[in-house]
Design a protein around this motif. Structure first.
Motif, mmCIF file in Angstrom:
data_model
loop_
_atom_site.group_PDB
_atom_site.id
_atom_site.type_symbol
_atom_site.label_atom_id
_atom_site.label_comp_id
_atom_site.label_asym_id
_atom_site.label_seq_id
_atom_site.Cartn_x
_atom_site.Cartn_y
_atom_site.Cartn_z
ATOM 1 N N THR A 132 0.829 -1.208 0.000
ATOM 2 C CA THR A 132 0.000 0.000 0.000
ATOM 3 C C THR A 132 0.862 1.256 0.000
ATOM 4 O OG1 THR A 132 -1.683 -1.216 1.245
ATOM 5 C CG2 THR A 132 -1.875 1.174 1.206
ATOM 6 N N VAL A 133 1.897 1.273 0.822
ATOM 7 C CA VAL A 133 2.788 2.437 0.870
ATOM 8 C C VAL A 133 3.492 2.613 -0.477
ATOM 9 C CG1 VAL A 133 4.901 3.346 1.937
ATOM 10 C CG2 VAL A 133 3.084 2.425 3.360
ATOM 11 N N ALA A 134 3.928 1.517 -1.081
ATOM 12 C CA ALA A 134 4.610 1.609 -2.376
ATOM 13 C C ALA A 134 3.669 2.148 -3.448
ATOM 14 C CB ALA A 134 5.149 0.242 -2.775
ATOM 15 N N ILE A 135 2.427 1.702 -3.457
ATOM 16 C CA ILE A 135 1.454 2.188 -4.450
ATOM 17 C C ILE A 135 1.165 3.666 -4.237
ATOM 18 C CG2 ILE A 135 -0.960 2.012 -5.173
ATOM 19 C CD1 ILE A 135 -0.688 -1.031 -4.758
ATOM 20 N N LEU A 136 0.993 4.085 -2.980
ATOM 21 C CA LEU A 136 0.730 5.503 -2.704
ATOM 22 C C LEU A 136 1.931 6.367 -3.092
ATOM 23 C CD1 LEU A 136 -1.117 5.239 0.725
ATOM 24 C CD2 LEU A 136 -2.116 5.803 -1.495
ATOM 25 N N ALA A 137 3.152 5.889 -2.803
ATOM 26 C CA ALA A 137 4.359 6.648 -3.168
ATOM 27 C C ALA A 137 4.514 6.715 -4.679
ATOM 28 C CB ALA A 137 5.588 6.006 -2.529
ATOM 29 N N ALA A 138 4.266 5.597 -5.372
ATOM 30 C CA ALA A 138 4.348 5.608 -6.835
ATOM 31 C C ALA A 138 3.324 6.573 -7.416
ATOM 32 C CB ALA A 138 4.126 4.202 -7.377
ATOM 33 N N GLY A 139 2.143 6.627 -6.810
ATOM 34 C CA GLY A 139 1.128 7.577 -7.265
ATOM 35 C C GLY A 139 1.590 9.012 -7.117
ATOM 36 N N LEU A 140 2.269 9.318 -6.012
ATOM 37 C CA LEU A 140 2.813 10.668 -5.843
ATOM 38 C C LEU A 140 3.831 10.992 -6.932
ATOM 39 C CD1 LEU A 140 3.326 11.038 -1.991
ATOM 40 C CD2 LEU A 140 1.799 12.369 -3.445
ATOM 41 N N LEU A 141 4.697 10.018 -7.233
ATOM 42 C CA LEU A 141 5.705 10.246 -8.264
ATOM 43 C C LEU A 141 5.090 10.404 -9.654
ATOM 44 C CD1 LEU A 141 8.481 7.790 -7.068
ATOM 45 C CD2 LEU A 141 8.521 10.290 -6.990
ATOM 46 N N LEU A 142 3.942 9.787 -9.866
ATOM 47 C CA LEU A 142 3.273 9.889 -11.159
ATOM 48 C C LEU A 142 2.327 11.087 -11.248
ATOM 49 C CD1 LEU A 142 2.508 6.123 -11.766
ATOM 50 C CD2 LEU A 142 4.241 7.533 -12.897
ATOM 51 N N GLY A 143 2.313 11.923 -10.216
ATOM 52 C CA GLY A 143 1.534 13.160 -10.280
ATOM 53 C C GLY A 143 0.152 13.077 -9.655
ATOM 54 N N PHE A 144 -0.160 12.023 -8.935
ATOM 55 C CA PHE A 144 -1.446 11.931 -8.263
ATOM 56 C C PHE A 144 -1.370 12.665 -6.941
ATOM 57 C CE2 PHE A 144 -1.521 8.309 -11.103
ATOM 58 C CZ PHE A 144 -2.817 8.312 -11.574
ATOM 59 N N ARG A 145 -2.500 13.193 -6.492
ATOM 60 C CA ARG A 145 -2.602 13.841 -5.191
ATOM 61 C C ARG A 145 -3.670 13.125 -4.397
ATOM 62 N NH1 ARG A 145 -3.963 19.618 -5.317
ATOM 63 N NH2 ARG A 145 -3.492 19.383 -3.122
ATOM 64 N N TYR A 146 -3.511 13.103 -3.080
ATOM 65 C CA TYR A 146 -4.454 12.434 -2.201
ATOM 66 C C TYR A 146 -5.120 13.468 -1.303
ATOM 67 C CZ TYR A 146 -1.559 8.601 -3.772
ATOM 68 O OH TYR A 146 -0.867 7.718 -4.558
ATOM 69 N N ARG A 147 -6.400 13.237 -1.037
ATOM 70 C CA ARG A 147 -7.151 14.178 -0.210
ATOM 71 C C ARG A 147 -8.179 13.422 0.617
ATOM 72 N NH1 ARG A 147 -11.267 18.277 -2.978
ATOM 73 N NH2 ARG A 147 -12.861 17.509 -1.594
ATOM 74 N N ALA A 165 -0.121 17.119 1.910
ATOM 75 C CA ALA A 165 -0.184 16.468 0.599
ATOM 76 C C ALA A 165 0.427 17.365 -0.477
ATOM 77 C CB ALA A 165 -1.626 16.130 0.243
ATOM 78 N N ASP A 166 0.190 18.665 -0.381
ATOM 79 C CA ASP A 166 0.795 19.592 -1.341
ATOM 80 C C ASP A 166 2.322 19.565 -1.235
ATOM 81 O OD1 ASP A 166 -1.632 20.362 -2.355
ATOM 82 O OD2 ASP A 166 -1.779 22.187 -1.136
ATOM 83 N N ARG A 167 2.824 19.559 0.020
ATOM 84 C CA ARG A 167 4.278 19.491 0.209
ATOM 85 C C ARG A 167 4.838 18.188 -0.330
ATOM 86 N NH1 ARG A 167 4.302 20.230 5.994
ATOM 87 N NH2 ARG A 167 2.728 21.815 6.052
ATOM 88 N N ALA A 168 4.152 17.082 -0.064
ATOM 89 C CA ALA A 168 4.612 15.785 -0.564
ATOM 90 C C ALA A 168 4.575 15.759 -2.088
ATOM 91 C CB ALA A 168 3.757 14.658 0.001
ATOM 92 N N GLY A 169 3.558 16.365 -2.682
ATOM 93 C CA GLY A 169 3.476 16.437 -4.140
ATOM 94 C C GLY A 169 4.611 17.259 -4.736
ATOM 95 N N ARG A 170 4.911 18.399 -4.100
ATOM 96 C CA ARG A 170 6.030 19.223 -4.585
ATOM 97 C C ARG A 170 7.344 18.471 -4.458
ATOM 98 N NH1 ARG A 170 3.223 23.345 -1.964
ATOM 99 N NH2 ARG A 170 4.551 23.191 -0.133
ATOM 100 N N LEU A 171 7.531 17.770 -3.329
ATOM 101 C CA LEU A 171 8.745 16.987 -3.130
ATOM 102 C C LEU A 171 8.852 15.896 -4.193
ATOM 103 C CD1 LEU A 171 11.236 16.266 -1.416
ATOM 104 C CD2 LEU A 171 9.738 14.788 -0.070
#
Length: 193
Positions: A132-147, A165-171
């Motif tokens: 689950t953590v790997a899928i969520l992290a991969a989603g962040l790298l692919l430009g997905f945002r979570y809310r 989430a915005d900070r994690a997306g920018r990172l």
């Protein structure tokens, strides 16, 4: 009931007017919750003869001009039980409701892609943590945002999570840009040889 009438009831019960306004704002105009807040802060004394306040439909009485109680005496008896008197089945029912009513939304390019109920997300995290953590992290790298979204989530908590989430997306975007730049340098270095 108008806001002025709710403030008047709290003032009649013995609360200062400014404190009553602030408590109503904090309780989102819920008279009972505002009375509880004022009582916890010590700005409103409990009803004479003991008693307390509770949600769940007790009968309310209008305050007297001498600053009488906001709840009837029968409601005070019901209120003593509060949350401690709830059955395990009702607690489980509430958790199931909140777990399905609230959700984690997945967004990309300003559009919602999907939403996962928090109960499902909790089960996935408990039983398949690393996946689950790997899928969520991969989603962040692919430009997905979570809310987080739902009727039971506090606005302040949602704002804090949104900022995180915005900070994690920018990172993630910065890391992806650095990885692309490193890959381009690597490719340029090998083309020259």
């Amino acid at each position: 009931m108008a806001a002025a009438e709710r403030i008047a009831r709290l003032v009649a019960a013995g609360a200062p007017e400014e404190a009553a306004r602030a408590a109503l704002d904090a309780a989102e105009d819920d008279l009972l919750e505002a009375a509880l807040l004022l009582e916890r802060e010590g700005r409103l004394s409990p009803p004479a003869g003991g008693g307390s306040y509770a949600t769940g439909g007790p009968r309310r009485t209008a305050p007297t001009s001498e600053g009488g109680p906001l709840l009837s005496s029968s409601a005070a008896g019901q209120a003593r039980e509060g949350r401690a008197g709830r059955s395990p089945l009702s607690v489980l029912r509430d958790l199931l409701y909140k777990g399905t009513a609230n959700s984690l939304e997945v967004w990309r390019r300003g559009r919602q892609v999907t939403a996962v109920p928090l109960l499902v997300l909790l089960v996935l995290v408990v039983f398949f943590f690393w996946i689950t953590v790997a899928i969520l992290a991969a989603g962040l790298l692919l430009g997905f945002r979570y809310r987080l979204a739902g009727p039971d989530l506090d606005r302040d908590m949602k704002a804090g999570v949104r900022r995180a989430a915005d900070r994690a997306g920018r990172l993630a975007r910065d890391l992806a840009g650095q990885a692309r730049a490193a890959w381009a340098r690597f490719q340029d270095g090998h083309r020259k040889h």
